[in-house]
Each structure stands twice: as C-alpha cells, then as structure tokens.
Design an enzyme around this catalytic site. Structure first.
Site, short mmCIF file in Angstrom:
data_model
loop_
_atom_site.label_atom_id
_atom_site.label_comp_id
_atom_site.label_asym_id
_atom_site.label_seq_id
_atom_site.Cartn_x
_atom_site.Cartn_y
_atom_site.Cartn_z
N HIS A 84 0.82 -1.22 0.00
CA HIS A 84 0.00 0.00 0.00
C HIS A 84 0.85 1.27 0.00
CE1 HIS A 84 0.04 -0.11 4.56
NE2 HIS A 84 -0.03 1.20 4.41
N ASP A 220 1.22 -7.74 2.25
CA ASP A 220 1.31 -6.30 1.98
C ASP A 220 2.78 -5.85 1.85
OD1 ASP A 220 0.90 -3.61 1.76
OD2 ASP A 220 -0.42 -3.44 3.48
N SER A 645 3.80 2.09 8.62
CA SER A 645 3.62 1.14 7.53
C SER A 645 4.93 0.94 6.80
CB SER A 645 2.58 1.65 6.55
OG SER A 645 1.32 1.28 7.01
N1 ASP Z 1 -1.76 1.30 8.16
C1 ASP Z 1 -0.96 2.29 8.82
C2 ASP Z 1 -0.06 3.03 7.85
O1 ASP Z 1 -0.39 3.10 6.67
C3 ASP Z 1 -0.23 1.70 9.96
C4 ASP Z 1 -1.04 1.84 11.20
O2 ASP Z 1 -1.81 2.79 11.31
O3 ASP Z 1 -0.86 1.02 12.11
O4 ASP Z 1 0.94 3.63 8.23
#
Ligand code: ASP
Length: 724
Positions: A84, A220, A645
């Site tokens: 992502h 991911d 992330s």
């Molecule tokens: N999914 C979050 C990010 O894109 C990571 C998180 O919030 O734990 O940084």
C-alpha cells in the site's frame, strides 16, 4: 504474609501492563530502555541501534516517499516496504495492457527495474538534542511573540548549518511540546526503482473488509532498489547510476517466530496525542469522531449505491471510497476502544490527583495552579470551532463540484488563459459522476444546516430556508442546472465569455449560487474559524508545555516518551495474540490455509491467483514453510501508528522477521491511549514475502543478494503456540 504477596503481584502486574507502550527516541536508549529491552530478550546494544560512530540498524531504515517507512535488505540497495506504500508507484506504471496492480510486476534483471520520477527515500544520518541552542536567548524575551521569534530564528540557523551546504535536509522538531528540541539530519536519494510487487489479490488481499482487522492474510509488501552515482551519493535518475551501497542492511531471520518472542520496530509513526486533556479527549471521542463517522457513513452509502449500478462509476470512485473508508473504520474502533478503557474518566482521575499534588505546595500552586482551569476554558471555546472545521472537511468540501468551482475561480483570478483552464479542469471531470455528486451536495448541505450552530450558517442557507422553504432538493436541482461548472461542456461555454471579458465572467460567478456558497463557506472558515482556532491552539501549546513539565516533576521515576511526530522511533514488545472479548481468543499468526479458507472467486476482496492455490495444494513452500504450513502474518505488542507502515519488524538479534503494515481494530485507540491487553501491530511474515518472491513470482534470483540466517538450535515451541 498473604497481603504482602498480593502487593508484590500488583506491582509486577502494573509494571507489565505498561511494558509495551512507548515510542522511544533512538539517541536516548541508553540506561533504562535498553536494559529493559535486554531483560526481555534483546541481544544487542544501544550502539547497535543508533550510533554516530559506526554503522547501525538505523542506517538500514528510510522514510519511504512522503509518509511510510522502508528498510534495506541487501548490500545492493534492495528495499522493502508495504504494497500500500508502493501502490501509487505501481499504479503509475500500470495500463490496460500491463496491469501491474492486478497482475503484479517483477523485474527479472536490474535492467528491467522501473524508475519513478518524484519518488525518494530519506536516510536519517544523525540526530541531536539541541534544546539548549534552540532556547538560547529566550530568557531575554519580554513577550510570547519575542520568545517565538527567537526560537524560530535559532531553529532556522541550526538547520541551515546542519544542511552542510545542501548535502543534507535538516529539521528541528519539538518534543514534549517544546520541553526538548531535536535536530534530525536526513540524506535524500532520488533514484528509487520498482523491482517487484505481488498482484493486489495478494498485496491487498481482503481489501477494505480486512483493513484494520485481525486475523489477517495480506501479503502487503513491495520491493524497490535505491540507486546512487558512482560515488554512492544521491543523484537524479540516470542510466549510469549504480545500486546504492548502504552502511547497513538487515539480515533476514529464517528461524520464524514463536509466541512471546522479543520484537522491535524502527520507523516513522506519524502522530499521537497521549497528553490530551480530559475534556479534549471527551470531545474527540464523543462528538468529533462520531460525527465524522456518521457523515462518512452517508457519503459511503451514496457512493456505494452508484458504484453498484455501474462499472464505470465503480472504477471512478474505487480509490476515493477506499480513502473515505480507511479512517471511517479506524475511528469506529477508536471510539469503542476509548469507551472500553473508560479513557476520559481515567484522565479525569489523573487530573484530580494532579490538582491535589499541585495544592500540596505554594510553589506548585504558583507554577501550575492555572493549568487545569485554563485547559477547561480554552477547550470550551475551541469545541465550537472544531465542529465547524470538521463539517468543512467532512461535509462541505467532500462535494467535488465545490472543489472544482474553487480551482476554476483561482485560475480565473490568476488570469490563466481560457484554454489552459479548460485543459487543467478536464482531469477533475474524469473521475466525477455528477448525479452522485449532486446527491452528495444535497445531503452534505443538509447536514451542515442541521449540525452547525446558526451563527455559522452562511447567508445562502438562510435563503434556502426562506426561498425554497427548506427544500434542499429543489435548491440542489437549481444549483446543478445553472452553475457554469455543472459539466465540462458548460465550463467550456462559460470560458468563452471569460476569454472575451474577464470582468463580466467574474460578475456572473458572483451571482451563481454554487460560487456564492463557496465564497461564504470559505469566508466563514478563513475569517472566523481559522483565526480563532490559531489563537486558541497557540495558547494551548504553551499550556501543554507546562503540563508535560509538571507531569515530569510529579512522577520523577516514570519513563516518558514524546508523542509521535514522524521522527524515527523505536518500539518494542513481544509476539502475541489477544482476546477481544469473553471467550474469544485470537492466535498470534496466520497461515496460507487461512488465505484459502477466505478465498472466494466471486468476491473481489477475496479473489486469489490460481498459482497461489496450486502452490498451496502442492505444499510447494520451499524452505519457507514450517511443517507443511506457510506462515503469512503475525501480531505483536509493538506500539505503532500511521507512518509505521513498511517498518521493519526485528527480532532479538537485530534480524528482520516481518514488515509492519497495520493495527488491529480493537486497538486503534492507541494514538490516544495505549491498552497493552488490546493493542497489536500487524506484520507480514518475512517467510511469506520470500515465498511469494521465489515460488510465486519466480524472482528467486533476488534472494541471492540477501543474507538469510538460520540458527542451528531450534527455539522451544510452546504447546499452545497458536493462541495468545
Ligand atoms: N496502516 C498504517 C499506515 O499506513 C499503519 C497503522 O496505522 O498502524 O501507516
């Protein structure tokens, strides 16, 4: 005797309870933090993590792009981050013929790696406590303005010197609301090439449905390589550039993970607010987040209805929908989590203790006696403005045609030629479905009308209530029938007037309801909300500085960590599942069987590539599987946030065991209050990544440049290894 035993138990329990919380600054690990880490199994030293004299783990970690973390995994600049995080880049190389988002992409040689203009990574070269230098001279300041000006001047000159004539990019960041200041010096590399990415059906498996959820089965990750000039220095893209030789890269552990294993994460958490005053938390949890969730629910319901009716609309709105639903889901978890923790009452209780502590001495009363009443007063005032700010962001400017109107008006005010305005606007109309946007307009205007105090209503809403007798539907129909931005064609016609007579065109806009609404909403925000908010938040910053200082004094033995502010932090914990409710236990890791169980070829969120199914059926896991199973994701109690992330998840030996990519829904309140029983970070297991690269994608040649380490002695496996 019995009592004493109980007391000891409680002491240990409360120590453990706080053990996993904290986002620590790397140069301050010496002393208690590193000892605590070592007592929990960490085998290295503080110097191995951060050092100015030798290569250390921090040299293998980068800021990836604008808001993610990445890590080096080879001496030739190979880098891992999340799928992502690489999404935009992968998308930019995708077309109908080469749909890398859907099918994945793998460079089969270095020549095939794809350059990405605009993408860069930043290495933290060093950091320094510069509090003394930043505050130098402030003792002579007579006013708050003077004080701020001195600080700003000092910060600018410290950063300028550290930039070393353009070699570095430096920033000075306040910690603990300005009780400390740290300098961070970065080196930016601009030639970062895409090496590989799995198909979205692996990299984004489970999509929105599984987002923020555990158990998780998402691969991911994506792979990039940093290039440098022949001197190993940063350079813009050139075919002559060579793979960057990092000072340090992560070895990869092939030993796998067990429940209770020590883990740590180095990365860039974006923002947390642990010191929030109780009233502010109450407003956030009980007013702001619920209102924003409700508005987003309505927006998503509108988008969803139109997306279901047409494939074209579905594609137009897919990523917008994703953007809206991400925080929508997180906030709901956070609201419930804060409620479950009784977080506001916990803060009130602490504030009562604080009041007592202050009352114990005259000096304290003089120094801090005003803090709590001042917080109360400022937040009471701020709340009104916060509601309007939330409504502007979540309702008014969620309407795309208003954003188009705003962009067109600015271009006209800049006297940009008509043809150019039309050209630039084309893109904005590509992804907008006007019937959908019209419904959004009506619903969001009604919401603003109902949810904001009358004193913040623009005059035009008054008119709707009078002229249209409150019939927002009729008003909306009129607006979308008449406004010159109602379609690209209409805009083209209007711009012909503008071409001939700019003044006349501007006058026409002044009479158009959409532009009138835009103007009035903008004025409310820029003339009334923003100025008031900035005065109040400035006062708050000064209060928070003293509030945190007072808390240090009140709890002299306590370890404090500064709120996250997108500077490099270390967090540590252990591999661990959790129990979200009575009789429900989540294990700490998932496997490929779970991917197969979830897979549904008729549901886009859970489609899997045929090849993955074949590998599963043949149990063709190479060296990456364990006893006929293929590990996929795991959870641990590392305290992370957005920005983490792509961060490396590291074992006790400093080796890579996974990449962090999310948190669990039950723990999303960790940005405001961390709950060791409930908050977990979610990572892809490094063995799944290697398996996908090697067995699935056939790009196993990449593993030749990595260092995979397998210790001889197997670790002890617990009987209930699958449970928390
Ligand atoms: N999914 C979050 C990010 O894109 C990571 C998180 O919030 O734990 O940084």
């Amino acid at each position: 005797m019995k009592r004493q035993f109980l007391a000891i138990l409680i002491l240990i329990a409360s120590f453990n309870a706080k053990a996993d919380e904290g986002m620590w600054l790397l140069s301050l690990l010496d002393g208690y933090t590193i000892e605590d880490m070592q007592s929990k199994g960490f085998k290295l030293t503080a110097e191995d993590i951060y050092s100015v004299n030798q290569a250390c783990l921090k040299d293998a970690v980068v800021i990836f792009g604008g808001g993610c973390t990445g890590e080096l995994i080879s001496p030739d600049g190979l880098l891992l981050t999340n799928h992502h995080c690489g999404y935009g880049t992968i998308q930019s190389h995708s077309s109908v013929e080469n749909d890398y988002l859907t099918d994945g992409f793998w460079a089969m040689s270095r020549e095939e790696e794809l350059p990405n203009p605009g993408l860069s990574v930043r290495f933290l070269r060093y950091m320094d406590d510069v509090t003394g230098d930043v505050l130098d001279g402030t003792e002579n300041a007579d006013t708050r303005e003077e004080y701020e000006a001195i600080i700003q001047g000092n910060v600018a000159s410290i950063a300028a010197v550290a930039n070393a004539e353009g070699k570095y990019e430096s920033t000075v960041r306040p910690m603990f609301y300005g009780n400390q200041y740290f300098l961070f010096v970065y080196e930016r590399y601009n030639d970062v090439r895409l090496v590989g990415a799995p198909p979205s059906s692996i990299g984004n498996f489970g999509r929105d449905n599984d987002n923020w959820m555990w158990p998780r089965h998402t691969g991911d990750f994506s792979v990039f390589r940093i290039y440098a000039n022949s001197e190993n220095e940063p350079a813009g893209y050139s075919a002559e550039n060579v793979p960057y030789q990092p000072r340090k890269f992560f070895e990869i552990s092939m030993d796998g993970i067990e429940k209770g294993d020590f883990t740590m994460i180095l990365g860039y958490p974006g923002s947390t607010q642990q010191f929030l005053y109780s009233r502010a938390l109450k407003h956030f949890a009980e007013v702001s987040m619920p209102m924003r969730v409700d508005l987003r629910t309505e927006r998503m319901e509108i988008m969803d209805r139109y997306m279901q009716q047409s494939d074209e609309v579905r594609i137009q709105y897919a990523s917008k929908y994703r953007g809206v639903s991400n925080a929508w889901k997180k906030w709901q978890g956070a609201i419930r989590g804060l409620e479950r923790l009784d977080a506001v009452q916990k803060k009130v209780k602490f504030e009562n203790e604080f009041r007592e502590w202050v009352g114990e001495s005259e000096d304290r009363t003089e120094a801090y006696g005003d803090l709590l009443p001042s917080f109360e007063e400022i937040y009471t005032e701020l709340e009104h403005f916060d509601v309007i700010r939330d409504l502007m962001g979540e309702a008014v400017f969620a309407i795309e045609i208003l954003r188009i109107a705003s962009a067109v008006e600015y271009m006209m005010m800049d006297s940009i030629p008509a043809e150019e305005i039309l050209n630039r606007s084309k893109r904005m109309y590509d992804d907008i479905h006007l019937p959908l946007d019209k419904e959004m307009f009506r619903t969001m205007m009604e919401n603003y009308n109902d949810l904001s105090p009358v004193e913040f209503h623009p005059d035009i809403l008054q008119e709707v209530n009078e002229k249209y007798k409150g019939d927002f539907n009729a008003w909306t129909e009129d607006v979308y029938d008449k406004t010159p931005v109602r379609s690209l064609e209409a805009l083209g016609d209007f711009l012909r007037i503008y071409e001939r007579n700019q003044g006349k065109a501007m006058k026409k806009l002044k009479k158009d309801d959409l532009f009138i609404a835009l103007d009035q909403f903008r004025n409310i925000y820029t003339q009334r909300v923003r100025p008031a908010e900035s005065v109040l938040t400035e006062s708050l910053e000064h209060l928070y500085k003293r509030w945190v200082k007072a808390r240090f004094e009140m709890k002299p033995g306590k370890r404090f960590y500064p709120d996250a502010n997108f500077t490099m932090r270390l967090t540590y914990g252990e591999v661990k599942g959790y129990s979200p409710e009575d009789a429900v236990k989540f294990g700490y890791h998932t496997t490929l069987s779970g991917v197969i169980e979830k897979s549904r070829q008729d549901q886009p969120d859970y489609v899997i590539p045929e090849k993955l199914r074949e590998l599963y059926e043949d149990k063709d896991y190479g060296d990456y599987g364990v006893d006929g199973t293929m590990p996929v994701c795991f959870t641990a109690s590392n305290h992370t946030s957005g920005g983490n992330s792509g961060s490396p998840v590291i074992d006790a030996e400093g080796r890579l065991i996974g990449i962090n990519f999310d948190r669990n829904w039950h723990g999303t309140m960790s940005d405001e209050m961390y709950d060791p029983g409930m908050c977990r970070n979610i990572a892809v297991d490094i063995r799944y990544i290697l398996f996908i690269i090697d067995r699935f994608a056939g790009a196993g040649y990449l593993l030749d440049e990595m260092v995979l380490v397998e210790e001889e002695a197997p670790t002890v496996v617990e009987a209930d290894a699958g449970m928390n």
